[in-house]
Design a protein around this motif. Structure first.
Motif, PDB file in Angstrom:
ATOM      1  N   ALA A 155       9.590  -4.346  11.008  1.00 62.71           N
ATOM      2  CA  ALA A 155       8.670  -4.895  10.012  1.00 62.71           C
ATOM      3  C   ALA A 155       7.511  -3.934   9.742  1.00 62.71           C
ATOM      4  CB  ALA A 155       8.129  -6.240  10.494  1.00 62.71           C
ATOM      5  N   THR A 156       7.023  -3.249  10.776  1.00 58.99           N
ATOM      6  CA  THR A 156       5.918  -2.306  10.606  1.00 58.99           C
ATOM      7  C   THR A 156       6.354  -1.092   9.799  1.00 58.99           C
ATOM      8  OG1 THR A 156       4.994  -3.018  12.737  1.00 58.99           O
ATOM      9  CG2 THR A 156       4.172  -0.957  11.821  1.00 58.99           C
ATOM     10  N   ARG A 157       7.587  -0.636   9.994  1.00 60.46           N
ATOM     11  CA  ARG A 157       8.092   0.499   9.222  1.00 60.46           C
ATOM     12  C   ARG A 157       8.117   0.182   7.729  1.00 60.46           C
ATOM     13  NH1 ARG A 157      11.155   4.659  11.258  1.00 60.46           N
ATOM     14  NH2 ARG A 157      12.588   4.482   9.500  1.00 60.46           N
ATOM     15  N   GLN A 158       8.426  -1.073   7.405  1.00 62.48           N
ATOM     16  CA  GLN A 158       8.430  -1.472   6.000  1.00 62.48           C
ATOM     17  C   GLN A 158       7.017  -1.518   5.423  1.00 62.48           C
ATOM     18  OE1 GLN A 158      10.482  -5.199   5.852  1.00 62.48           O
ATOM     19  NE2 GLN A 158      12.415  -4.360   6.599  1.00 62.48           N
ATOM     20  N   GLN A 159       6.061  -1.921   6.260  1.00 61.24           N
ATOM     21  CA  GLN A 159       4.697  -2.101   5.771  1.00 61.24           C
ATOM     22  C   GLN A 159       3.905  -0.797   5.683  1.00 61.24           C
ATOM     23  OE1 GLN A 159       3.230  -4.995   4.732  1.00 61.24           O
ATOM     24  NE2 GLN A 159       5.207  -6.021   4.984  1.00 61.24           N
ATOM     25  N   ARG A 160       4.173   0.149   6.578  1.00 57.07           N
ATOM     26  CA  ARG A 160       3.298   1.322   6.660  1.00 57.07           C
ATOM     27  C   ARG A 160       3.386   2.225   5.438  1.00 57.07           C
ATOM     28  NH1 ARG A 160       6.322   5.073  11.283  1.00 57.07           N
ATOM     29  NH2 ARG A 160       8.148   5.633  10.026  1.00 57.07           N
ATOM     30  N   ASN A 161       4.479   2.118   4.694  1.00 52.27           N
ATOM     31  CA  ASN A 161       4.647   2.977   3.510  1.00 52.27           C
ATOM     32  C   ASN A 161       4.353   2.252   2.199  1.00 52.27           C
ATOM     33  OD1 ASN A 161       5.534   5.212   5.068  1.00 52.27           O
ATOM     34  ND2 ASN A 161       7.605   4.339   5.159  1.00 52.27           N
ATOM     35  N   LEU A 162       3.876   1.028   2.274  1.00 57.11           N
ATOM     36  CA  LEU A 162       3.575   0.288   1.055  1.00 57.11           C
ATOM     37  C   LEU A 162       2.269   0.794   0.424  1.00 57.11           C
ATOM     38  CD1 LEU A 162       4.559  -3.368   2.025  1.00 57.11           C
ATOM     39  CD2 LEU A 162       5.887  -1.684   0.739  1.00 57.11           C
ATOM     40  N   ALA A 163       2.097   0.458  -0.839  1.00 60.07           N
ATOM     41  CA  ALA A 163       0.950   0.984  -1.592  1.00 60.07           C
ATOM     42  C   ALA A 163      -0.376   0.481  -1.036  1.00 60.07           C
ATOM     43  CB  ALA A 163       1.092   0.596  -3.067  1.00 60.07           C
ATOM     44  N   TYR A 164      -0.425  -0.782  -0.607  1.00 66.09           N
ATOM     45  CA  TYR A 164      -1.712  -1.312  -0.145  1.00 66.09           C
ATOM     46  C   TYR A 164      -2.170  -0.630   1.142  1.00 66.09           C
ATOM     47  CZ  TYR A 164      -0.009  -4.194   3.769  1.00 66.09           C
ATOM     48  OH  TYR A 164       0.504  -4.636   4.959  1.00 66.09           O
ATOM     49  N   VAL A 165      -1.212  -0.214   2.025  1.00 72.76           N
ATOM     50  CA  VAL A 165      -1.587   0.500   3.246  1.00 72.76           C
ATOM     51  C   VAL A 165      -2.105   1.895   2.900  1.00 72.76           C
ATOM     52  CG1 VAL A 165      -0.738   1.404   5.446  1.00 72.76           C
ATOM     53  CG2 VAL A 165       0.038  -0.822   4.631  1.00 72.76           C
ATOM     54  N   GLU A 166      -1.441   2.561   1.975  1.00 68.32           N
ATOM     55  CA  GLU A 166      -1.902   3.886   1.554  1.00 68.32           C
ATOM     56  C   GLU A 166      -3.286   3.805   0.912  1.00 68.32           C
ATOM     57  OE1 GLU A 166      -1.907   7.868   1.324  1.00 68.32           O
ATOM     58  OE2 GLU A 166      -0.365   6.621   2.288  1.00 68.32           O
ATOM     59  N   ALA A 167      -3.521   2.744   0.143  1.00 67.25           N
ATOM     60  CA  ALA A 167      -4.839   2.564  -0.470  1.00 67.25           C
ATOM     61  C   ALA A 167      -5.908   2.366   0.592  1.00 67.25           C
ATOM     62  CB  ALA A 167      -4.801   1.373  -1.420  1.00 67.25           C
ATOM     63  N   LEU A 168      -5.580   1.637   1.646  1.00 68.77           N
ATOM     64  CA  LEU A 168      -6.544   1.429   2.726  1.00 68.77           C
ATOM     65  C   LEU A 168      -6.858   2.747   3.440  1.00 68.77           C
ATOM     66  CD1 LEU A 168      -5.155  -1.902   4.229  1.00 68.77           C
ATOM     67  CD2 LEU A 168      -7.265  -1.621   2.951  1.00 68.77           C
ATOM     68  N   ARG A 169      -5.831   3.590   3.638  1.00 73.36           N
ATOM     69  CA  ARG A 169      -6.069   4.898   4.260  1.00 73.36           C
ATOM     70  C   ARG A 169      -6.996   5.751   3.392  1.00 73.36           C
ATOM     71  NH1 ARG A 169      -0.264   5.388   4.679  1.00 73.36           N
ATOM     72  NH2 ARG A 169       0.527   4.566   6.663  1.00 73.36           N
ATOM     73  N   VAL A 170      -6.706   5.789   2.109  1.00 74.31           N
ATOM     74  CA  VAL A 170      -7.530   6.601   1.192  1.00 74.31           C
ATOM     75  C   VAL A 170      -8.964   6.093   1.158  1.00 74.31           C
ATOM     76  CG1 VAL A 170      -7.832   7.281  -1.219  1.00 74.31           C
ATOM     77  CG2 VAL A 170      -5.542   7.242  -0.216  1.00 74.31           C
ATOM     78  N   ALA A 171      -9.127   4.774   1.270  1.00 69.93           N
ATOM     79  CA  ALA A 171     -10.470   4.192   1.242  1.00 69.93           C
ATOM     80  C   ALA A 171     -11.241   4.426   2.540  1.00 69.93           C
ATOM     81  CB  ALA A 171     -10.374   2.695   0.955  1.00 69.93           C
TER      82      ALA A 171
END
Length: 276
Positions: A155-171
């Motif tokens: 489940a984590t592998r599916q979530q870590r590449n989603l757009a909202y996670v990437e947006a949180l990293r960039v923020a």
């Protein structure tokens, strides 16, 4: 028919869970007789107004022992399910989010533990330890945690590449907050279903270990122990074994029904949150 069956299953599950929780909290108080009260003059008596499910070989009231034994029978598997989930999910989420060698080690650990027979390993481990009830719980947590880690890792592998996670990293959101605030909330539905499976496995394994002399001591008011002892005298009073067996089966089934319902509801909510 499609509406009636789900409603019946939910009513059944809620009713059983409520009765079990009452037994866990107030079993010794609500029992008609003390769990260890013996009446050898009325051993193996059938169901009656005095003893609703009859008595065992020592004249002990079966219904009272079921109510008193609910605490050990239910709290143990609950601790196993919670402990395995916290340990397995925590390690899997952190390692999978970062990837690299940490994730590889997690995969190796999961594959290694999945290849060994859990009951056999538990028997060997408890034979080396004192074989007490709490030793059995700790051993089961260690054995079941890799199963939780496998589910949460996927489940984590599916979530870590989603757009909202990437947006949180960039923020610039801290990694700990991303894992334990956002990703954790997303994998809770899968975790609940796996925890219910571990609860069922915990009841069965504790009963099996009781049969082999580990866990609760002989004569204790525990559902697994009552099944083990009742099978030898099932001809005299079937309730000695069937009462505990039905209690285990109904409790495990009810927990599975409620966890599936709750997991689907949470999945819909988390999907809606990320969609927005």
């Amino acid at each position: 028919m499609r509406i009636v069956l789900p409603r019946f299953s939910m009513v059944f599950a809620l009713s059983v869970c409520l009765l079990v929780m009452l037994a866990v909290l107030f079993g010794p108080v609500l029992a008609f007789w003390p769990a260890e009260h013996q009446d050898l003059m009325h051993s193996f008596s059938g169901p009656s107004a005095r003893h609703w499910l009859g008595t065992d070989e020592l004249g002990r009231d079966i219904l009272s022992r079921l109510g008193t034994g609910a605490r050990a029978a239910v709290l143990g598997p609950m601790i196993v399910a919670l402990g395995a989930m916290v340990w397995g999910a925590g390690i899997a989420m952190v390692a999978t989010y970062h990837g690299g060698i940490g994730e590889s080690l997690i995969v190796f650990w999961i594959d290694l533990m999945s290849s060994v027979p859990h009951l056999l390993v538990a028997i060997v481990a408890l034979g080396m330890l004192s074989g007490s009830y709490w030793d059995a719980i700790i051993v089961m947590i260690v054995l079941l945690a890799p199963g939780d880690a496998r589910i949460i890792r996927n489940a984590t592998r599916q979530q870590r590449n989603l757009a909202y996670v990437e947006a949180l990293r960039v923020a610039g959101v801290p990694t700990v907050r991303i894992i334990f605030r956002h990703i954790l909330f997303s994998v809770i539905p899968q975790g609940l279903v796996q925890a219910s499976a571990n609860f069922t496995t915990g009841i069965i394994m504790l009963s099996s270990l009781s049969f082999l002399g580990f866990g609760v001591p002989p004569g204790a008011a525990d559902w697994g122990r009552m099944m083990v002892e009742g099978r030898l005298v099932i001809g005299q009073n079937p309730c000695c074994m069937l009462g505990a067996g039905l209690a285990i089966a109904c409790t495990a089934t009810s927990v599975s029904i409620l966890s599936d319902w709750l997991g689907s509801r949470l999945a819909m909510k988390t999907g809606g949150v990320h969609a927005r």
